[in-house]
Design an enzyme around this catalytic site. Structure first.
Site, PDB file in Angstrom:
ATOM      1  N   LYS A  66       1.309   4.770   8.639  1.00 33.10           N
ATOM      2  CA  LYS A  66       1.505   5.066   7.215  1.00 33.10           C
ATOM      3  C   LYS A  66       0.182   5.148   6.466  1.00 33.10           C
ATOM      4  O   LYS A  66      -0.088   6.119   5.742  1.00 33.10           O
ATOM      5  CB  LYS A  66       2.383   3.978   6.578  1.00 33.10           C
ATOM      6  CG  LYS A  66       2.403   3.997   5.042  1.00 33.10           C
ATOM      7  CD  LYS A  66       3.227   2.865   4.477  1.00 33.10           C
ATOM      8  CE  LYS A  66       2.640   1.497   4.693  1.00 33.10           C
ATOM      9  NZ  LYS A  66       1.518   1.192   3.749  1.00 33.10           N
TER      10      LYS A  66
ATOM     11  N   LYS B 120      -7.845   0.543  -2.108  1.00 33.18           N
ATOM     12  CA  LYS B 120      -7.220   0.130  -0.853  1.00 33.18           C
ATOM     13  C   LYS B 120      -7.213   1.285   0.154  1.00 33.18           C
ATOM     14  O   LYS B 120      -7.341   1.072   1.367  1.00 33.18           O
ATOM     15  CB  LYS B 120      -5.790  -0.357  -1.117  1.00 33.18           C
ATOM     16  CG  LYS B 120      -5.035  -0.827   0.135  1.00 33.18           C
ATOM     17  CD  LYS B 120      -5.692  -2.024   0.797  1.00 33.18           C
ATOM     18  CE  LYS B 120      -5.001  -2.437   2.102  1.00 33.18           C
ATOM     19  NZ  LYS B 120      -3.621  -2.924   1.911  1.00 33.18           N
TER      20      LYS B 120
ATOM     21  N   THR C 102       0.855  -1.187   0.000  1.00 33.03           N
ATOM     22  CA  THR C 102       0.000   0.000   0.000  1.00 33.03           C
ATOM     23  C   THR C 102       0.891   1.237   0.000  1.00 33.03           C
ATOM     24  O   THR C 102       1.562   1.516   0.997  1.00 33.03           O
ATOM     25  CB  THR C 102      -0.924   0.008   1.228  1.00 33.03           C
ATOM     26  OG1 THR C 102      -1.728  -1.165   1.219  1.00 33.03           O
ATOM     27  CG2 THR C 102      -1.823   1.236   1.224  1.00 33.03           C
TER      28      THR C 102
END
Length: 304
Positions: A245, A171, A95
């Protein structure tokens, strides 16, 4: 058999490589020699650097943590991209965000390498069982080439667009919900503990009803364990810094699109508090201890 190089043997990369081994000829690299040894025991050929793992014109699957590690694996010293060369295919399961994926795809295209944007969701156990959700953004030809690999890993394979970056966009939406669900589960468990309720009973009960979610059922037992005799033995299935993140990607995307994301922003603060407290390498379920420390005595908020 098709040759696949897996770069990154962390919590997701190792079960991914193991799952692919047997069905494909799999080689792999990780900076950790211990992780390479575990892969070798599972029938994966370990390599000393990313380039050594690659077959020219073959398939590289990236299972590293963030954009910096993606770039190091592909373009750093002994990077995979040069060894892969024209006709190669990169499957990006990490990702890194939509913009980063589009930039990466353009750079690889300059060397004749196609990119399939295929971030995954589901965790290590589901990766090892081939039970992942994989959301894909890719053109038809590279997707057709990557599909046998993706089908081996996914129980649900959703093609959400024809461009690299489209998978990352989906995502990002997935991580918004997942990050908020973990934070909400932590608040619920912390409040239940303040009521003097048994955390394990709370998690099991709520998971059976309308308030249940995958994240509560998955993270809840580890949150409960944080208050038990074996709090120091909580298994790390998903590091907290992953959501530091990912929630950064979510809130940056919302800001760029001018979409207010108040719940995502609040959840992000909880993960950032964990980062500040030095909890990056702990399981993300450990955020519950920021709300109700294990050593503190529960106080019933209904009294007084």
């Amino acid at each position: 058999m098709t040759a696949v190089a897996v770069l990154g043997l962390g919590a997701m990369g190792l079960p991914t490589a193991t799952r692919l081994a047997g069905e494909f000829t799999v080689s792999a690299f990780d900076v950790s020699a211990a992780r390479r040894e575990l892969a070798a025991a599972a029938g994966v050929r370990p390599a000393g650097d990313p380039a050594a793992a690659v077959t020219a014109g073959g398939i590289v699957l990236l299972a590293v943590r963030d954009e910096a590690q993606v770039r190091q694996a592909l373009f750093g010293t002994d990077g995979a991209a040069a060894a892969l060369g024209e006709g190669g295919l990169v499957v990006l399961t990490s990702t890194i965000g939509p913009d980063a994926a589009r930039t990466l795809a353009a750079e690889l295209a300059g060397s004749g390498i196609a990119l399939v944007d295929a971030p995954v969701s589901g965790g290590p156990a589901r990766a090892g069982a081939g039970d992942l959700l994989i959301v894909v953004g890719a053109a038809a030809e590279p997707l057709a080439r990557a599909r046998p690999v993706l089908d081996r890993l996914a129980s649900t394979l959703a093609v959400v667009g024809e461009r690299p970056g489209d998978g990352q966009a989906m995502k990002t939406v997935n991580q918004l919900l997942a990050g908020v669900h973990i934070a909400a589960a932590a608040e619920a468990v912390a409040l239940a503990r303040a009521f003097g309720l048994d955390a394990e009973t709370v998690v099991a009960t709520l998971s059976a009803g309308a308030a249940g979610s995958f994240m509560l059922a998955d993270r809840g037992p580890r949150m409960a364990q944080a208050y038990g005799e074996h709090a120091d033995e909580v298994e790390v299935r998903s590091r907290l810094d992953i959501f530091v993140k990912d929630m950064g990607i979510v809130t940056d995307a919302g800001r760029a699109a001018r979409v207010p994301l108040p719940l995502a922003a609040a959840a992000q603060q909880l993960y950032l508090l964990g980062h500040t407290a030095g909890m990056d390498a702990r399981d993300d379920s450990s955020v519950v201890t920021l709300l109700s420390p294990p050593g503190s005595a529960p106080t019933d908020p209904t009294e007084g």
